[in-house]
Motif scaffolding. Structure first.
Motif, short mmCIF file in Angstrom:
data_model
loop_
_atom_site.label_atom_id
_atom_site.label_comp_id
_atom_site.label_asym_id
_atom_site.label_seq_id
_atom_site.Cartn_x
_atom_site.Cartn_y
_atom_site.Cartn_z
N ASP A 1 72.78 31.33 33.59
CA ASP A 1 74.23 31.42 33.41
C ASP A 1 74.90 30.13 33.87
OD1 ASP A 1 73.73 33.99 32.63
OD2 ASP A 1 74.70 34.95 34.36
N LEU B 1 84.74 31.32 34.33
CA LEU B 1 83.52 31.80 33.69
C LEU B 1 83.92 32.95 32.76
CD1 LEU B 1 80.45 31.72 33.39
CD2 LEU B 1 80.31 33.42 35.23
N GLU C 1 82.99 35.81 29.95
CA GLU C 1 82.02 36.66 29.25
C GLU C 1 82.46 36.65 27.78
OE1 GLU C 1 79.48 38.61 30.41
OE2 GLU C 1 79.71 38.49 32.59
N LYS D 1 77.82 33.56 27.80
CA LYS D 1 78.77 33.19 28.84
C LYS D 1 79.09 31.71 28.70
CE LYS D 1 77.02 36.62 32.15
NZ LYS D 1 76.45 36.85 33.49
#
Length: 328
Positions: free
Chosen positions: A22, A31, A33, A86
């Motif tokens: 990630d 960050l 999703e 991600k």
């Protein structure tokens, strides 16, 4: 996480599905999703390292994503890394997505919508009553530029596109007339489409002879806004002295530069675009959704100019079509 990675530059064949750690956001970064990533023609240049900014390997391509960042739903621009489950997005290039705006529309606004807004407002300085030529009018930028030009008072919107289906779409979006983009002489075709008169504004991302002939079609004080080179053919170099013949102007536009303008111009553009969407006065044109495993086909379709509207990538769909379970 699943992602698409490039370890050598080239065509669609260099796009490989891999497992990667990630990404880790730094200060001032989010960050995300990723629920959908945008697919753009510029990505094909990124893959072959012919983009305006040079890439370094290994590379996860993709410059725009929409998804969740904590309790926020955001759409934003990345330097790269969008083709993944991600992605890291700088806070400065992230925008909260209003309720009622779906993923595809959000992605359409952050690159194509903002580009169309800037081309018409800042590069071409469209005035009410002027004629506007929109090349590639069925594409992501073109389909929105046709609608915005009409809304902002263009006297005549002239769309160009390569197929009857694409030309019909442009007319449905509000263009006054649609021209075959394969016409042997674009100068004559544009003047004929404008009732025999030269045109005031041209939005061009084609390059080559189309650009040359569009410049030749400009009226006195006409402007051509150049924002891409899909043909991968360079236009003829422009002699500034020749611009005096009809007092014409040529402007280049690359979206990242707009974030350096004072007054948060891109944020103003996004706010206006979202308001138009929510009011039902601007719509994104769906161009197709691809799973992560289908990204090579997506790039093939982009390079072959087979697409219309906005293309998106669903990073949750990474199994082959035959192995993928039915989605609820």
């Amino acid at each position: 996480m699943r992602a698409i990675q490039i370890t050598e530059f080239g065509g669609p064949e260099v796009l490989n599905e891999v497992e990667l750690p990630d990404p880790v956001p730094g200060p001032g970064e989010l960050l995300v999703e990723v629920s959908r990533a945008g697919l753009n023609y510029a990505d094909t240049h990124q893959a072959e390292n012919s983009y305006l900014s040079k890439m370094e390997l290994p590379l996860v391509p993709g410059g725009e994503v929409v998804g969740r960042a904590g309790d926020r739903r955001v759409v934003g621009l990345t330097n790269f890394g969008g083709y993944a489950e991600k992605a890291v997005v700088p806070e400065a290039t992230a925008f909260d997505v209003p309720d009622g705006v779906d993923d595809l529309t959000a992605l359409s606004m952050v690159v194509q919508g903002a580009t169309a807004w800037l081309l018409l407002r800042r590069s071409a300085h469209l005035e009410p009553g002027e004629s506007v030529v929109v090349h590639a009018a069925a594409g992501g930028v073109g389909s929105l530029a046709v609608q915005l030009a009409k809304k902002w008072g263009a006297g005549r919107v002239i769309a160009t596109a390569s197929t009857e289906e694409k030309r019909k779409l442009a007319l449905d979006l509000g263009a006054d007339i649609a021209v075959d983009s394969t016409a042997p002489d674009m100068t004559d075709a544009l003047r004929e489409a404008n009732g025999g008169r030269r045109v005031d504004v041209v939005l061009d991302m084609t390059g080559g002879a189309v650009t040359d002939q569009s410049i030749a079609a400009l009226a006195p004080f006409g402007r051509l806004a150049f924002y891409g080179m899909a043909s991968r053919e360079k236009p003829t170099p422009v002699d500034p002295g020749r611009l005096l013949v009809r007092s014409t102007a040529i402007a280049g536009m690359w979206l990242p530069h707009a974030f350096k303008l004072p007054g948060k111009v891109v944020h103003r553009a996004m706010a206006e675009l979202f308001d138009l969407v929510l009011a039902g006065e601007l719509r994104a044109v769906p161009g197709g959704e691809y799973g992560l495993s289908e990204v090579r086909r997506a790039h093939e379709d982009l390079r072959a100019r087979r697409t219309t509207g906005k293309l998106v990538l669903d990073p949750s769909r990474w199994l082959s079509r035959s192995a993928r379970p039915a989605r609820p």
